[in-house]
Design a protein around this motif. Sequence first.
Motif, PDB file in Angstrom:
ATOM      1  N   ILE A 196       1.077  -0.930  -0.432  1.00  0.00           N
ATOM      2  CA  ILE A 196       0.490  -0.361   0.059  1.00  0.00           C
ATOM      3  C   ILE A 196       0.606   0.846   0.392  1.00  0.00           C
ATOM      4  CG2 ILE A 196      -1.158   1.368   1.504  1.00  0.00           C
ATOM      5  CD1 ILE A 196      -2.504  -1.970   2.635  1.00  0.00           C
ATOM      6  N   ILE A 197       1.816   1.046   0.527  1.00  0.00           N
ATOM      7  CA  ILE A 197       2.692   2.567   0.877  1.00  0.00           C
ATOM      8  C   ILE A 197       3.380   2.241  -0.500  1.00  0.00           C
ATOM      9  CG2 ILE A 197       4.537   3.468   2.159  1.00  0.00           C
ATOM     10  CD1 ILE A 197       3.561   1.782   4.950  1.00  0.00           C
ATOM     11  N   PHE A 198       3.850   1.643  -1.544  1.00  0.00           N
ATOM     12  CA  PHE A 198       4.967   1.496  -2.091  1.00  0.00           C
ATOM     13  C   PHE A 198       3.993   2.416  -2.729  1.00  0.00           C
ATOM     14  CE2 PHE A 198       6.077  -0.792  -5.926  1.00  0.00           C
ATOM     15  CZ  PHE A 198       7.062   0.380  -6.556  1.00  0.00           C
ATOM     16  N   ILE A 199       3.091   1.695  -3.500  1.00  0.00           N
ATOM     17  CA  ILE A 199       1.937   2.257  -4.255  1.00  0.00           C
ATOM     18  C   ILE A 199       1.309   3.454  -4.538  1.00  0.00           C
ATOM     19  CG2 ILE A 199      -0.554   2.304  -5.795  1.00  0.00           C
ATOM     20  CD1 ILE A 199       0.052  -0.498  -4.877  1.00  0.00           C
ATOM     21  N   SER A 200       1.377   4.217  -2.778  1.00  0.00           N
ATOM     22  CA  SER A 200       1.422   5.509  -2.354  1.00  0.00           C
ATOM     23  C   SER A 200       2.216   6.410  -2.982  1.00  0.00           C
ATOM     24  CB  SER A 200       0.617   5.586  -0.680  1.00  0.00           C
ATOM     25  OG  SER A 200      -0.426   5.214  -1.262  1.00  0.00           O
ATOM     26  N   VAL A 201       3.286   6.271  -2.629  1.00  0.00           N
ATOM     27  CA  VAL A 201       4.321   6.377  -2.541  1.00  0.00           C
ATOM     28  C   VAL A 201       4.760   7.022  -4.085  1.00  0.00           C
ATOM     29  CG1 VAL A 201       6.714   7.125  -2.290  1.00  0.00           C
ATOM     30  CG2 VAL A 201       5.710   6.239  -0.231  1.00  0.00           C
ATOM     31  N   TRP A 202       4.550   6.324  -4.790  1.00  0.00           N
ATOM     32  CA  TRP A 202       4.955   5.994  -6.332  1.00  0.00           C
ATOM     33  C   TRP A 202       3.612   7.062  -7.488  1.00  0.00           C
ATOM     34  CZ3 TRP A 202       4.342   0.845 -10.093  1.00  0.00           C
ATOM     35  CH2 TRP A 202       5.538   1.263 -11.415  1.00  0.00           C
ATOM     36  N   LEU A 220      20.565   6.378  -3.946  1.00  0.00           N
ATOM     37  CA  LEU A 220      19.534   6.028  -2.962  1.00  0.00           C
ATOM     38  C   LEU A 220      19.730   7.703  -1.958  1.00  0.00           C
ATOM     39  CD1 LEU A 220      21.380   2.709  -1.597  1.00  0.00           C
ATOM     40  CD2 LEU A 220      19.539   2.846  -3.056  1.00  0.00           C
ATOM     41  N   HIS A 221      18.530   7.522  -1.223  1.00  0.00           N
ATOM     42  CA  HIS A 221      17.760   8.373  -0.481  1.00  0.00           C
ATOM     43  C   HIS A 221      17.997   8.133   0.758  1.00  0.00           C
ATOM     44  CE1 HIS A 221      17.853  11.190  -3.878  1.00  0.00           C
ATOM     45  NE2 HIS A 221      16.582  10.137  -4.287  1.00  0.00           N
ATOM     46  N   VAL A 222      18.722   8.803   1.935  1.00  0.00           N
ATOM     47  CA  VAL A 222      18.356   8.282   3.114  1.00  0.00           C
ATOM     48  C   VAL A 222      17.119   8.214   3.939  1.00  0.00           C
ATOM     49  CG1 VAL A 222      19.062   8.245   5.541  1.00  0.00           C
ATOM     50  CG2 VAL A 222      20.304   8.821   3.822  1.00  0.00           C
ATOM     51  N   LEU A 223      16.295   8.967   3.533  1.00  0.00           N
ATOM     52  CA  LEU A 223      14.938   9.477   4.611  1.00  0.00           C
ATOM     53  C   LEU A 223      13.817   7.852   3.864  1.00  0.00           C
ATOM     54  CD1 LEU A 223      13.051  10.392   6.466  1.00  0.00           C
ATOM     55  CD2 LEU A 223      12.836  11.892   4.793  1.00  0.00           C
ATOM     56  N   PRO A 224      13.908   8.119   2.781  1.00  0.00           N
ATOM     57  CA  PRO A 224      12.697   6.963   2.087  1.00  0.00           C
ATOM     58  C   PRO A 224      12.547   5.429   2.668  1.00  0.00           C
ATOM     59  CG  PRO A 224      13.035   8.841   0.125  1.00  0.00           C
ATOM     60  CD  PRO A 224      13.746   8.588   1.595  1.00  0.00           C
ATOM     61  N   ILE A 225      14.276   5.463   2.721  1.00  0.00           N
ATOM     62  CA  ILE A 225      15.540   3.629   2.720  1.00  0.00           C
ATOM     63  C   ILE A 225      14.160   3.995   4.822  1.00  0.00           C
ATOM     64  CG2 ILE A 225      17.006   2.715   3.130  1.00  0.00           C
ATOM     65  CD1 ILE A 225      18.193   3.723   0.396  1.00  0.00           C
ATOM     66  N   PHE A 266       2.709   9.579  -5.395  1.00  0.00           N
ATOM     67  CA  PHE A 266       2.205  10.986  -5.287  1.00  0.00           C
ATOM     68  C   PHE A 266       3.744  11.369  -4.871  1.00  0.00           C
ATOM     69  CE2 PHE A 266      -1.588   9.615  -1.961  1.00  0.00           C
ATOM     70  CZ  PHE A 266      -1.868  10.169  -2.780  1.00  0.00           C
ATOM     71  N   TYR A 267       5.014  10.773  -5.743  1.00  0.00           N
ATOM     72  CA  TYR A 267       5.808  11.154  -4.958  1.00  0.00           C
ATOM     73  C   TYR A 267       7.090  10.596  -6.758  1.00  0.00           C
ATOM     74  CZ  TYR A 267       5.605  12.587  -0.831  1.00  0.00           C
ATOM     75  OH  TYR A 267       5.763  12.778   0.697  1.00  0.00           O
ATOM     76  N   SER A 268       7.606   9.887  -7.281  1.00  0.00           N
ATOM     77  CA  SER A 268       8.224   9.030  -7.479  1.00  0.00           C
ATOM     78  C   SER A 268       8.801   7.570  -7.753  1.00  0.00           C
ATOM     79  CB  SER A 268       9.437  10.205  -8.382  1.00  0.00           C
ATOM     80  OG  SER A 268      10.222   9.770  -7.456  1.00  0.00           O
ATOM     81  N   LEU A 269       8.969   6.724  -8.783  1.00  0.00           N
ATOM     82  CA  LEU A 269       9.085   5.410  -9.084  1.00  0.00           C
ATOM     83  C   LEU A 269      10.460   5.345  -7.963  1.00  0.00           C
ATOM     84  CD1 LEU A 269       8.426   2.619  -9.677  1.00  0.00           C
ATOM     85  CD2 LEU A 269      10.205   3.252 -11.841  1.00  0.00           C
ATOM     86  N   ASN A 270      11.527   6.307  -7.952  1.00  0.00           N
ATOM     87  CA  ASN A 270      12.226   6.443  -7.523  1.00  0.00           C
ATOM     88  C   ASN A 270      12.933   6.832  -6.158  1.00  0.00           C
ATOM     89  OD1 ASN A 270      15.651   5.555  -7.425  1.00  0.00           O
ATOM     90  ND2 ASN A 270      15.638   8.212  -6.888  1.00  0.00           N
ATOM     91  N   THR A 271      12.101   7.375  -5.898  1.00  0.00           N
ATOM     92  CA  THR A 271      11.193   7.756  -4.177  1.00  0.00           C
ATOM     93  C   THR A 271      10.580   6.224  -4.057  1.00  0.00           C
ATOM     94  OG1 THR A 271      10.953  10.201  -4.227  1.00  0.00           O
ATOM     95  CG2 THR A 271      10.079   8.638  -2.371  1.00  0.00           C
ATOM     96  N   ALA A 272       9.691   5.241  -4.332  1.00  0.00           N
ATOM     97  CA  ALA A 272       9.153   4.627  -4.180  1.00  0.00           C
ATOM     98  C   ALA A 272      10.485   3.169  -3.342  1.00  0.00           C
ATOM     99  CB  ALA A 272       7.966   4.205  -4.865  1.00  0.00           C
ATOM    100  N   LEU A 273      10.780   2.975  -4.643  1.00  0.00           N
ATOM    101  CA  LEU A 273      11.657   2.038  -4.595  1.00  0.00           C
ATOM    102  C   LEU A 273      12.837   2.376  -3.865  1.00  0.00           C
ATOM    103  CD1 LEU A 273      13.219   1.622  -8.977  1.00  0.00           C
ATOM    104  CD2 LEU A 273      11.468   0.106  -7.635  1.00  0.00           C
ATOM    105  N   ASN A 274      13.210   3.340  -3.587  1.00  0.00           N
ATOM    106  CA  ASN A 274      14.247   3.629  -1.812  1.00  0.00           C
ATOM    107  C   ASN A 274      13.483   3.322  -1.093  1.00  0.00           C
ATOM    108  OD1 ASN A 274      16.477   4.840  -2.650  1.00  0.00           O
ATOM    109  ND2 ASN A 274      15.236   5.987  -4.122  1.00  0.00           N
ATOM    110  N   TYR A 275      11.883   3.369  -0.822  1.00  0.00           N
ATOM    111  CA  TYR A 275      10.923   2.831   0.009  1.00  0.00           C
ATOM    112  C   TYR A 275      11.406   1.313   0.002  1.00  0.00           C
ATOM    113  CZ  TYR A 275       7.337   1.405   2.847  1.00  0.00           C
ATOM    114  OH  TYR A 275       6.353   0.536   3.195  1.00  0.00           O
TER     115      TYR A 275
END
Length: 147
Positions: free
Chosen positions: A52-58, A118-123, A60-69
């Motif tokens: 659920i969170i992965f799809i929501s982040v994708w 990679l981004h620290v916060l989404p990870i 509202f933000y971007s695929l890159n941020t969602a993949l980091n999550y």
Amino acid sequence: MSLSEEPIAPTPTTQQDAPSGFEETESVNTSMQEFHQLYQKLLVITLVLTGIIFISVWIFYSLNTALNYLIGACTGVVYLKMLAKDVEQLGAEKNRLSKNRFALFVGLIVLATQWHDLHVLPIFLGFLTYKATLLVYTVQTAFISDS
């Protein structure tokens, strides 16, 4: 006294008559079954929340941020599995929990800070998904026990 006249000891018919070792073994088996059921439930909730969170982040933000999550969330699932294995061995084989799981988290954060994409916060937030699972489980248990 012949063989047919020897007194025969009664066999245990209830749990009260059974030897205490049997009761302890049965109690341990029941506890382990409850532990495995709890672990499976937590794992399913974690995977559902991750999706659920992965799809929501994708969205509202971007695929890159969602993949980091997703990287963080998958590491959180591995952490949860390591924790469950550690807890399962507690008592029988170990006296306390190991700290190897912490190395997994530290390695992930170090990797996130060193790798350009990679981004620290989404990870980090992805890793904490298993904590959100514990909150969901606690709230579910509180509402179910009230009913």
